[in-house]
Design a protein around this motif. Structure first.
Motif, PDB file in Angstrom:
ATOM      1  N   LEU A  70       0.844  -1.186   0.000  1.00 46.06           N
ATOM      2  CA  LEU A  70       0.000   0.000   0.000  1.00 46.06           C
ATOM      3  C   LEU A  70       0.885   1.243   0.000  1.00 46.06           C
ATOM      4  CD1 LEU A  70      -2.511  -1.127   2.802  1.00 46.06           C
ATOM      5  CD2 LEU A  70      -2.789  -1.354   0.332  1.00 46.06           C
ATOM      6  N   VAL A  71       0.523   2.218  -0.827  1.00 47.38           N
ATOM      7  CA  VAL A  71       1.281   3.467  -0.903  1.00 47.38           C
ATOM      8  C   VAL A  71       0.309   4.628  -0.800  1.00 47.38           C
ATOM      9  CG1 VAL A  71       2.830   4.899  -2.261  1.00 47.38           C
ATOM     10  CG2 VAL A  71       3.066   2.405  -2.317  1.00 47.38           C
ATOM     11  N   GLU A  72       0.477   5.457   0.230  1.00 46.49           N
ATOM     12  CA  GLU A  72      -0.379   6.617   0.425  1.00 46.49           C
ATOM     13  C   GLU A  72       0.221   7.846  -0.267  1.00 46.49           C
ATOM     14  OE1 GLU A  72      -0.311   4.403   4.506  1.00 46.49           O
ATOM     15  OE2 GLU A  72       1.118   4.998   2.937  1.00 46.49           O
TER      16      GLU A  72
ATOM     17  N   CYS B 176      -4.733   5.982  -1.543  1.00 48.30           N
ATOM     18  CA  CYS B 176      -3.947   4.788  -1.217  1.00 48.30           C
ATOM     19  C   CYS B 176      -4.010   3.866  -2.420  1.00 48.30           C
ATOM     20  CB  CYS B 176      -4.512   4.102   0.013  1.00 48.30           C
ATOM     21  SG  CYS B 176      -3.772   2.491   0.388  1.00 48.30           S
ATOM     22  N   ALA B 177      -2.841   3.552  -2.975  1.00 52.34           N
ATOM     23  CA  ALA B 177      -2.761   2.656  -4.124  1.00 52.34           C
ATOM     24  C   ALA B 177      -2.268   1.295  -3.669  1.00 52.34           C
ATOM     25  CB  ALA B 177      -1.818   3.239  -5.174  1.00 52.34           C
TER      26      ALA B 177
ATOM     27  N   TRP C 202      -0.017  -2.500   6.059  1.00 53.17           N
ATOM     28  CA  TRP C 202       0.058  -1.061   6.293  1.00 53.17           C
ATOM     29  C   TRP C 202       0.894  -0.375   5.226  1.00 53.17           C
ATOM     30  CZ3 TRP C 202      -2.829   0.944  10.179  1.00 53.17           C
ATOM     31  CH2 TRP C 202      -3.243   0.076  11.196  1.00 53.17           C
ATOM     32  N   GLY C 203       0.493   0.851   4.895  1.00 53.32           N
ATOM     33  CA  GLY C 203       1.323   1.696   4.069  1.00 53.32           C
ATOM     34  C   GLY C 203       2.359   2.387   4.936  1.00 53.32           C
ATOM     35  N   GLN C 204       3.146   3.239   4.293  1.00 51.72           N
ATOM     36  CA  GLN C 204       4.240   3.910   5.012  1.00 51.72           C
ATOM     37  C   GLN C 204       3.766   5.180   5.721  1.00 51.72           C
ATOM     38  OE1 GLN C 204       3.623   4.345   1.823  1.00 51.72           O
ATOM     39  NE2 GLN C 204       3.793   6.570   1.523  1.00 51.72           N
TER      40      GLN C 204
END
Length: 112
Positions: A4-6, A22-23, A102-104
């Motif tokens: 996940l990337v926000e 969020c991708a 979780w994303g960063q």
């Protein structure tokens, strides 16, 4: 492996708006519950909003101001309106699969 990337964080004055995205990459389906959490210094990470095909739910503090949406199978958004200084924090995208993904995180800062 889902990743996940926000994106979309930033600094806005109180009363302003931001839209977080969020991708997701990897194998993910529409049935997966996805959520936004935030963390502020000295406090535990808290759920802001979540969504799946059966329900959508919001933290009391953001209900009526934030809107979560699953735009497509790989994109989760959070429209944040009428932002308040207490909304400041790091916002994380989450996918509730066999394990929590979780994303960063992306920083949101609301100035008074």
């Amino acid at each position: 492996q889902v990743q996940l990337v926000e994106s979309g964080g930033g600094t806005v004055p109180a009363g302003g708006s931001l839209r977080l995205s969020c991708a997701a990459s990897g194998t993910i389906t529409r049935t997966v519950t996805m959520a936004w959490y935030r963390q502020t210094p000295g406090r535990q990470r808290e759920m802001v909003a979540l969504t799946n095909p059966s329900r959508t739910d919001y933290a009391t503090s953001v209900r009526g101001r934030f809107i979560i949406s699953r735009d497509d199978v790989r994109t989760l958004s959070l429209q944040m309106n009428n932002l308040k200084p207490e909304d400041t924090g790091v916002y994380y995208c989450n996918a509730k699969m066999i394990e929590n993904i979780w994303g960063q995180g992306t920083q949101v800062t609301v100035s008074a």
